[in-house]
Scaffold this active site. Structure first.
Site, PDB file in Angstrom:
ATOM      1  N   ASP A 104      -0.089  -6.733   4.594  1.00 36.82           N
ATOM      2  CA  ASP A 104      -0.411  -5.635   5.419  1.00 36.82           C
ATOM      3  C   ASP A 104      -1.542  -4.958   4.518  1.00 36.82           C
ATOM      4  O   ASP A 104      -1.574  -4.706   3.451  1.00 36.82           O
ATOM      5  CB  ASP A 104       0.725  -4.712   5.744  1.00 36.82           C
ATOM      6  CG  ASP A 104       0.405  -3.596   6.813  1.00 36.82           C
ATOM      7  OD1 ASP A 104       0.123  -3.973   7.752  1.00 36.82           O
ATOM      8  OD2 ASP A 104       0.617  -2.470   6.271  1.00 36.82           O
ATOM      9  N   ASN A 164       0.924  -1.133  -0.147  1.00 37.46           N
ATOM     10  CA  ASN A 164      -0.070   0.118   0.022  1.00 37.46           C
ATOM     11  C   ASN A 164       0.681   1.267   0.153  1.00 37.46           C
ATOM     12  O   ASN A 164       0.421   2.208  -0.804  1.00 37.46           O
ATOM     13  CB  ASN A 164      -1.012   0.128   1.212  1.00 37.46           C
ATOM     14  CG  ASN A 164      -1.723   1.326   1.443  1.00 37.46           C
ATOM     15  OD1 ASN A 164      -2.558   1.524   0.511  1.00 37.46           O
ATOM     16  ND2 ASN A 164      -1.507   1.962   2.224  1.00 37.46           N
ATOM     17  N   GLU A 188      -4.026  -8.985   6.702  1.00 37.58           N
ATOM     18  CA  GLU A 188      -4.686  -7.998   7.671  1.00 37.58           C
ATOM     19  C   GLU A 188      -5.855  -7.312   7.006  1.00 37.58           C
ATOM     20  O   GLU A 188      -5.591  -6.233   6.329  1.00 37.58           O
ATOM     21  CB  GLU A 188      -3.905  -7.204   8.366  1.00 37.58           C
ATOM     22  CG  GLU A 188      -4.356  -5.862   9.278  1.00 37.58           C
ATOM     23  CD  GLU A 188      -3.854  -4.623   9.211  1.00 37.58           C
ATOM     24  OE1 GLU A 188      -3.521  -4.251  10.173  1.00 37.58           O
ATOM     25  OE2 GLU A 188      -3.539  -4.303   8.024  1.00 37.58           O
TER      26      GLU A 188
END
Length: 615
Positions: A321, A171, A367
């Protein structure tokens, strides 16, 4: 990693014997090393380690890139503490003694060199010890060790039957910071401040470390960094705040423009091109070198860079993540490249590493904040995103708090068994249950031995956060920050020197455990789970109150496994639906052996009885 406060920051293998076990009690003896125990990802016991906070095995790398052990304010709350891969390798027997069959390590890629303001009041310097602020995805962070240190770690984990997952971040990059601006000659400061000089906030003027003198407004001086084609950042004329969207910045972190696989191609950023031209053989990932040039989309570059770690080291999976801030198609591309990379590594390493003979596909868990369960994959994260499981937030869903967790009970066992238990096969999308995490809180109940039973006997996969088994405390980051305290240094037991004895017989039945009563319980329950894929993967049948039979088969791996779990005080346990009369079984808690008679065993216990075929 959901960092709520960041918005404020703008031995040789163990030769042992084991058995492939059938429900009827038949034993097939095989001489194996720890790598060859029956395994399925549905029964994962994943041990999550923030490498920097675990164990310091090489003090010579503690201050890499000029990072201090104590910051300029005198705090260690947000600094690197010295943990590294040499240290982690030295503790693999300890980890194996917990029954662990997979380890998730914080992202090992090179992190931003400098600091951000730490804590709500900006009292301290906050460095990227946790691995979520990447600078270079193709190099190992020097604080963690060298390429060969990491290779040794992975190989030694494999020799003990432990799969290795690394944390990956698609990200965002790390923040703009003074040290990187100095090292790579990019960016703009306020009032001509020299980024190479130590900057101390002027307390009399109301300054703190959040007020670092970086001018992020649009200016060509930022073009030597990632550039506007790569990231969304104020310095490229695009506001970067704390918005919750796939194409927005999360907690002011520069957002990578990987929104579409069909995005325009980009060139290598200037600072990386110049960094790579110098070379660093101790830390550069050899398999990544071919992908340090050319023109590709951001998503293609990232996927190749990360998959190169798989090709080079044979890592077995990722913990991903900030999953919801990256498109499912992008995750699917990463999975595709990583599976191909794993196949290359296995072909190249036959006879060198036992994992080269493993047949499981590359594994991804992730996640997705506030996710609980989706075994039918209605969300598409498995079919499109390539995920095998997602982390289940149910038992500890809050942000940074003290001890707000729930412990599973029998009703949860029954619920999760219906969702994830199978006699054969697997759910479309699995789960990964935890009770403590680096983003929420440390689950610390009065009876942490009882927590071992309630948590480790959960159907589905589970994730232990380092120190759950030793009741590691939140030290408040040295007394100044609750969030840093969730990631306190590991508290090893006093008898840690006996770890190799604890790990020696995990495949049969250990006779040596820690003298710490909490830890020894986690070891006994964890080793029972390790030996028996049915614990996490199996179809559950209720035998009577507090007693369950779980059964699991995988013909492709010659797994035909059954266990009986009884939690609570008892004088005898019904086992007839799991084990035939005359079958020899052993209790993983007491170590005693029983023979099934009239569909039961006369096992007495005040806590629990965990029955499996006699090894």
């Amino acid at each position: 990693m959901k960092l709520k406060k960041l918005a404020l920051a703008a031995s040789a293998a163990l030769a042992i014997s084991a058995f492939a076990v059938g429900c009827g009690g038949k034993k097939v003896t095989t001489s194996i090393q720890g790598a060859d125990l029956p395994f399925t990802w549905q029964n994962t016991t994943l041990y999550f380690v923030i490498t920097d906070r675990f164990f310091n095995g090489d003090k010579s790398n503690d201050n890499s890139y000029g990072r201090p052990s104590v910051d300029s304010a005198g705090y260690t709350s947000g600094t690197f503490h010295g943990g590294d891969f040499k240290g982690l390798t030295s503790k693999l027997d300890y980890i194996r003694s917990l029954g662990v069959n997979a380890i998730w390590v914080s992202a090992p890629v090179e992190q931003q060199h400098g600091w951000m303001g730490g804590g709500p009041m900006g009292l301290f310097q906050y460095y990227a010890y946790h691995g979520y602020w990447a600078l270079d995805f193709t190099s190992i962070d020097a604080n963690m060790g060298t390429v060969e240190d990491f290779r040794t770690f992975v190989n030694e984990a494999h020799r003990r039957g432990i799969r290795v997952l690394i944390d990956v971040v698609l990200n965002h990059t790390g923040y703009a910071n003074l040290k990187d601006m100095c090292d790579f000659k990019f960016g703009r400061t306020n009032d001509g401040v020299d980024p190479c000089a130590e900057w101390i906030p002027n307390a009399k003027a109301g300054e703190n470390y959040h007020n670092k003198p970086i001018n992020a407004s649009k200016d060509p001086s930022w073009n030597r960094w990632w550039g506007g084609d790569w990231i969304k950042f104020d310095g490229y004329g695009e506001g970067c705040g704390a918005d919750d969207a796939i194409d927005k910045c999360l907690a002011y972190l520069p957002d990578l423009k990987n929104y579409s696989l069909d995005a325009p191609v980009v060139s290598v950023p200037t600072f990386l091109e110049e960094k790579w031209a110098k070379g660093d053989k101790d830390h550069d990932i050899p398999a990544a070198i071919p992908y340090r040039k050319g023109d590709m989309s951001v998503a293609e570059f990232q996927s190749h860079w990360l998959a190169s770690w798989v090709e080079e080291f044979g890592i077995d999976g990722y913990r991903c993540d900030t999953v919801k801030y990256v498109s499912q198609e992008n995750w699917g591309l990463l999975k595709k490249y990583s599976q191909e990379a794993l196949e290359k590594w296995r072909a190249k390493n036959k006879g060198k590493d036992p994992a080269a003979d493993w047949t499981d596909n590359f594994y991804m868990t992730g996640e997705l904040w506030a996710f609980t369960n989706d075994p039918e994959d209605k969300s598409g994260y498995a079919s499109v995103g390539g995920f095998d499981s997602l982390i289940d937030f149910y038992f500890n869903p809050d942000g940074v708090n003290l001890n707000t967790c729930l412990l599973p009970d029998e009703s949860d066992w029954e619920k999760y068994a219906k969702l994830y238990g199978r006699l054969e096969g697997k759910p479309a999308l699995g789960n990964m249950t935890y009770i403590s995490s680096h983003d929420t809180s440390l689950c610390r109940k009065k009876d942490m031995a009882a927590a071992a039973y309630k948590f480790e006997l959960m159907p589905g996969s589970i994730q232990i956060y380092y120190g759950d088994e030793t009741a590691r405390e939140n030290d408040m980051g040295g007394g100044v920050d609750l969030e840093m305290g969730i990631r306190s240094d590991m508290n090893f037991p006093e008898d840690i020197d006996k770890a190799s004895e604890w790990a020696k017989d995990v495949a049969t039945l250990s006779t040596s455990y820690s003298s710490n009563p909490i830890l020894s319980t986690w070891q006994k329950v964890g080793q029972f789970r390790l030996r028996n894929p049915a614990v996490g993967a199996g179809l559950q049948t209720k035998l009577e109150d507090k007693s369950y039979c779980r059964q699991f088969k995988d013909p492709s791996k010659n797994i035909d496994n059954a266990v009986v779990i009884h939690y609570g005080k008892t004088d005898s346990v019904l086992v007839g639906k799991c084990f035939a009369d005359g079958t020899e079984v052993q209790d993983a808690v007491s170590g005693k052996t029983y023979v099934v008679q009239n569909g039961k065993v006369d096992a007495q216990s005040d806590t629990a009885v965990l029955l499996e075929i006699k090894r």
